[in-house]
Structures are given as structure tokens and as C-alpha cells.
Design a protein around this motif. Structure first.
Motif, PDB file in Angstrom:
ATOM      1  N   LEU A 214     -25.986-104.869  43.360  1.00  0.00           N
ATOM      2  CA  LEU A 214     -26.433-104.005  44.448  1.00  0.00           C
ATOM      3  C   LEU A 214     -25.630-104.259  45.716  1.00  0.00           C
ATOM      4  O   LEU A 214     -25.293-103.318  46.447  1.00  0.00           O
ATOM      5  CB  LEU A 214     -27.921-104.226  44.716  1.00  0.00           C
ATOM      6  N   THR A 217     -22.268-102.542  45.181  1.00  0.00           N
ATOM      7  CA  THR A 217     -22.343-101.077  45.225  1.00  0.00           C
ATOM      8  C   THR A 217     -22.694-100.580  46.623  1.00  0.00           C
ATOM      9  O   THR A 217     -22.253 -99.494  47.013  1.00  0.00           O
ATOM     10  CB  THR A 217     -23.381-100.569  44.213  1.00  0.00           C
ATOM     11  N   ARG A 218     -23.479-101.357  47.362  1.00  0.00           N
ATOM     12  CA  ARG A 218     -23.779-100.934  48.731  1.00  0.00           C
ATOM     13  C   ARG A 218     -22.522-100.964  49.586  1.00  0.00           C
ATOM     14  O   ARG A 218     -22.294-100.070  50.398  1.00  0.00           O
ATOM     15  CB  ARG A 218     -24.858-101.834  49.349  1.00  0.00           C
ATOM     16  N   HIS A 219     -21.697-101.993  49.402  1.00  0.00           N
ATOM     17  CA  HIS A 219     -20.416-102.026  50.125  1.00  0.00           C
ATOM     18  C   HIS A 219     -19.554-100.825  49.735  1.00  0.00           C
ATOM     19  O   HIS A 219     -18.926-100.194  50.590  1.00  0.00           O
ATOM     20  CB  HIS A 219     -19.686-103.332  49.833  1.00  0.00           C
ATOM     21  N   ASP A 220     -19.527-100.524  48.426  1.00  0.00           N
ATOM     22  CA  ASP A 220     -18.754 -99.366  47.977  1.00  0.00           C
ATOM     23  C   ASP A 220     -19.304 -98.081  48.578  1.00  0.00           C
ATOM     24  O   ASP A 220     -18.555 -97.174  48.940  1.00  0.00           O
ATOM     25  CB  ASP A 220     -18.794 -99.276  46.445  1.00  0.00           C
ATOM     26  N   ALA A 221     -20.649 -98.006  48.662  1.00  0.00           N
ATOM     27  CA  ALA A 221     -21.258 -96.801  49.236  1.00  0.00           C
ATOM     28  C   ALA A 221     -20.873 -96.632  50.698  1.00  0.00           C
ATOM     29  O   ALA A 221     -20.590 -95.521  51.157  1.00  0.00           O
ATOM     30  CB  ALA A 221     -22.777 -96.861  49.086  1.00  0.00           C
ATOM     31  N   THR A 224     -17.305 -95.526  50.766  1.00  0.00           N
ATOM     32  CA  THR A 224     -17.201 -94.131  50.349  1.00  0.00           C
ATOM     33  C   THR A 224     -17.688 -93.193  51.441  1.00  0.00           C
ATOM     34  O   THR A 224     -17.091 -92.139  51.702  1.00  0.00           O
ATOM     35  CB  THR A 224     -18.004 -93.911  49.054  1.00  0.00           C
ATOM     36  N   SER A 225     -18.802 -93.562  52.084  1.00  0.00           N
ATOM     37  CA  SER A 225     -19.325 -92.722  53.161  1.00  0.00           C
ATOM     38  C   SER A 225     -18.341 -92.639  54.316  1.00  0.00           C
ATOM     39  O   SER A 225     -18.138 -91.565  54.889  1.00  0.00           O
ATOM     40  CB  SER A 225     -20.663 -93.280  53.650  1.00  0.00           C
ATOM     41  N   ARG A 389     -18.537 -96.060  40.829  1.00  0.00           N
ATOM     42  CA  ARG A 389     -18.966 -96.599  42.122  1.00  0.00           C
ATOM     43  C   ARG A 389     -20.055 -95.728  42.742  1.00  0.00           C
ATOM     44  O   ARG A 389     -21.012 -96.238  43.324  1.00  0.00           O
ATOM     45  CB  ARG A 389     -17.771 -96.685  43.075  1.00  0.00           C
ATOM     46  N   ARG A 390     -19.917 -94.417  42.609  1.00  0.00           N
ATOM     47  CA  ARG A 390     -20.902 -93.512  43.191  1.00  0.00           C
ATOM     48  C   ARG A 390     -22.272 -93.730  42.551  1.00  0.00           C
ATOM     49  O   ARG A 390     -23.294 -93.814  43.246  1.00  0.00           O
ATOM     50  CB  ARG A 390     -20.449 -92.060  42.998  1.00  0.00           C
ATOM     51  N   THR A 393     -24.387 -97.135  43.174  1.00  0.00           N
ATOM     52  CA  THR A 393     -25.245 -97.233  44.355  1.00  0.00           C
ATOM     53  C   THR A 393     -26.714 -97.089  43.973  1.00  0.00           C
ATOM     54  O   THR A 393     -27.596 -97.630  44.641  1.00  0.00           O
ATOM     55  CB  THR A 393     -24.856 -96.133  45.368  1.00  0.00           C
TER      56      THR A 393
END
Length: 425
Positions: A214, A217-221, A224-225, A389-390, A393
Motif C-alpha cells: 500500500l 502504490t500510494r507513492h505511485d498514485a 501518477t496524479s 500501478r493504477r 492503488t
């Protein structure tokens, strides 16, 4: 069918017997000796390599559990650190990391069990059917040379010293053979279930792994944002904003020309109208890229159907998705399907595609299949990596089956609950 599964389990029990005898005992012994040599320095060099071998062996047992007994055993190992200092210092850091991983010690306990309990269960899995055949062999007359050479031969609890007792041994052999056909597959499954108690992650380890995932994935989110915001800003700056600025300048010129040159002002008004229509179209495309209106109004099922209609390749859609999910989940699923379809049309040279979308009560499952040339893989920086990655999240997963020559199936799963249809605003 039961007879075939019994014979298969017997053969697999024999294979496990050899595997455990040839691997578990030596690996456990070497690991214990290597750990004892850590204070002397030699174990610092040998222990990481042995831990690596043990993990390869344990992963092989996990694969056998899935293939032979349909028992899934999750991998509990922490990811190795990417940055390591060279030389002895890096080796010590690696050793420290491995010794702090609880899975290392659980693997060692499993090796100790497998040397005794694993060998015992594997022997039971294998023994019944051959032992039953032995009773038949005795009944066929082989008992005579055996008894003449060594005296009374005991088959289980029957002393074989005559043809009548040999027949009894044969009848008992039938019982052992029948028992083996029935119980061997169950004992084999019990063998893998016992291994799972050691090889599977504990609830604490699973929770720690989930927290790590988590966090990643939060870092990736967030990344991405941020990238999406930069894209929107760039599209606005280079597209609609530029057209609106040009329209403002044109309107200022029109205001000055409307009295002096009405014909020229009329031409510029027509051009401004065209620019306004193009700016509006670009804004609509931009909004559709952020959150398609059909997704907000009709839900994921209809949005995927609309997406399929816009593809240049024929796409068949099968949707079983009653109700609505949370907006972020629907948006992630929509753009994931869009990315997979685009990749298939662009890279796989597919002539036909299929989408299966359904919800089983707790998980949204989407399968996108194409008849392209296959060979798709999740590679860093690729489109499928972005999909992974999407969905990560939301604790979602992506699996790709794409043998050379096709077909390719991309399966996506997102844990989510459904609610009644949201009212449109």
C-alpha cells in the motif's frame, strides 16, 4: 478416476520422498553449520547463498503444492534491498537483512519438519499401493523361496509360511491396495497442508507485506496524479487556453474594425466562431480524458461498451455488473481497460477482442482477450506496468497470459463492493 488419482498420488509421494531426502536433509544440515560459523566469519559468506538455495527449494515446493494438490501457498519473503555497499560490508548488511526476515527462520523450521514429518507423510502416500502389490506377489507363490531362505515372512500381521497364509496375505494386499487408491491423494494433500503451515506467511507477515504494498502504490498514485495534473496543464496551455487568448485578441481587433471595415470584421467573427468551437471540443476531450461523462452518468458497464464501440477493432463485451462502485474504482477500471485495448490494437495486431466484466460479490474481475500474436509482458515503463500501478492503488492485481502466437488474456481484479446506482447530478 479415483484409481487414476490414487496411482498419481502414489507416484508423487515417491517423488516427494526422494526430493525431501535429497534436499531437505542436506540443506538443513548446511544451514545449521553455516549459522554456527557466523561468529567465525565464514558463515557471513556462506549463509546468504544457502538462504537463497533454501528459498528456491521452498518456492519449488509451493509450485508443487499448487500443481499437485491445488493448494496455493503465498510467498512471504521481504523484497531484497536494492542498494548494497560493495565488499564485506555489503555482505554483512545482506546477512543482517536475511536474518531479520521471519521467513528465513520459518523456512529453517520447515526443513526440520520436512526431514521427519514430510518424509513420513510422503512414505505413507507412496506405501499402500506397492505394499498391496507385495501381498499379491506372495499369494502368487513367491512366498516359498522367501520362506525357505529366511524362515517365516510376516506380511503386516500375517505370518506367511504356507500357501493358505499366502492367500490371506493376498486378500490383505487387496485391502491395502484399495485403501491406497482412496487415501493416497488425501495424504498427499495433508503433506502439502502441513508444509503450508510453515511456508505460508503468518497474519503479521501478510499484514506487513500489505502495508509495504500500500505504501508503494500510494507513492505511485501520488506520482501518477502529479503527472496527470502536468498533462492537463500542458494540454490547457497549448490547446484551449491558446485558442481563447487568440479569440480575445481577435475580438479586440473586430471591435476596432467593425466601423471601418465591416467586411473584414465579419470574416474575423467567423474565424473567432470556429476557434471557439474548436476550443470547446478540446475542452470536452480533456474532460473526457479526466472522467468520461458516460462513466459518471451510466456506470462502468455502459462506459466500457461505449469504449468498445470507439475501437477500430471489433470488440465483444460481456458485462455482469449490477449497481455501482466507488467513483475512483470505476475510473481506474475504465482507464485500465482503455489502456489494455489500446495496447492490443497497437502492438498485438489483433483482429478481434473480447471483454468480460463481472462482479462476484467482493471483487471486480475484468478479462480482456485478443487474438493477436502474443508475447505481451509486464515490463517497467510499459503500458501494462502503468495499469498495474493504477490498480495497485486499490489493492488490485494484473495477470497476463500471452504465449507466443497468442491469444493474449489480461486479467484484472479489484476488491470492491457494489452499491445502488448513484443519482446523476
Amino acid at each position: 478416476m479415483k484409481a487414476r488419482s490414487g496411482f498419481m498420488a502414489c507416484a508423487r509421494g515417491l517423488a516427494l520422498l526422494f526430493i525431501a531426502g535429497l534436499c531437505s536433509i542436506p540443506l538443513f544440515t548446511l544451514m545449521v553449520v553455516s549459522l554456527c560459523f557466523i561468529p567465525l566469519g565464514l558463515g557471513v559468506l556462506t549463509t546468504p547463498a544457502l538462504v537463497w538455495l533454501v528459498r528456491i527449494y521452498a518456492n519449488q515446493r509451493r509450485r508443487l503444492a499448487a500443481q499437485w494438490a491445488d493448494i496455493e501457498i503465498a510467498v512471504p519473503y521481504r523484497p531484497l534491498p536494492e542498494l548494497r555497499r560493495p565488499g564485506l560490508t555489503g555482505q554483512v548488511e545482506l546477512l543482517t537483512f536475511l536474518l531479520k526476515d521471519p521467513a528465513t527462520w520459518r523456512d529453517l523450521l520447515w526443513l526440520a519438519y520436512d526431514m521427519v514429518g514430510g518424509l513420513f507423510l510422503a512414505t505413507l502416500t507412496f506405501a499402500f499401493i506397492p505394499y498391496g502389490v507385495e501381498g499379491w506377489v506372495m499369494a502368487a507363490g513367491v512366498w516359498k523361496p522367501v520362506v525357505h531362505a529366511g524362515g517365516t515372512y510376516w506380511y503386516a500381521f500375517i505370518p506367511v509360511d504356507s500357501q493358505s497364509t499366502a492367500y490371506l496375505a493376498g486378500l490383505l494386499g487387496v485391502a491395502f491396495f484399495a485403501i491406497g487408491l482412496v487415501v493416497s491423494s488425501h495424504i498427499l494433500r495433508a503433506c502439502f497442508l502441513a508444509s503450508r503451515a510453515f511456508l505460508a506467511p503468518t497474519p503479521q507477515m501478510a499484514l506487513a507485506a500489505r502495508v509495504r504494498r500500500l505504501t508503494e502504490t500510494r507513492h505511485d498514485a501520488v506520482d501518477t496524479s502529479a503527472a496527470e495534473l502536468r498533462r492537463i496543464e500542458r494540454d490547457l496551455h497549448d490547446g484551449a487556453q491558446a485558442r481563447l487568448v487568440a479569440m480575445g485578441m481577435s475580438l479586440g481587433t473586430i471591435e476596432a474594425l467593425i466601423e471601418k471595415d465591416p467586411a473584414k470584421a465579419k470574416q474575423m467573427i467567423a474565424a473567432a466562431r470556429t476557434n471557439s468551437a474548436e476550443a470547446l471540443s478540446e475542452l470536452r476531450d480533456l474532460v473526457r480524458g479526466i472522467h468520461p461523462p458516460v462513466l459518471a452518468e451510466r456506470g462502468l458497464g455502459d462506459a466500457v461498451r461505449a469504449l468498445a464501440l470507439r475501437m477500430t477493432v471489433p470488440v465483444e463485451v460481456d458485462v455482469e455488473f449490477p449497481g455501482r462502485s466507488d467513483e475512483p474504482v470505476e475510473s481506474a477500471a475504465y482507464f485500465a481497460v482503455s489502456e489494455v485495448l489500446t495496447n492490443a490494437a497497437k502492438h498485438a495486431e489483433a483482429s478481434r477482442m473480447w471483454i468480460d466484466l463481472h462482479h462476484d460479490g467482493s471483487t471486480l474481475r475484468i478479462a480482456v482477450t485478443d487474438d493477436g500474436h502474443g508475447g505481451a509482458r509486464i515490463t517497467p515503463g510499459g503500458g501494462l506496468s502503468g495499469v498495474e500501478r493504477r490498480l495497485g492503488t486499490f489493492d488490485g492485481i494484473v495477470a497476463v497470459s500471452s504465449p507466443p502466437g497468442g491469444p493474449t488474456m489480461v486479467t484484472m481484479e479489484i476488491p470492491c463492493a457494489l452499491s445502488a446506482s448513484r443519482p446523476t447530478v
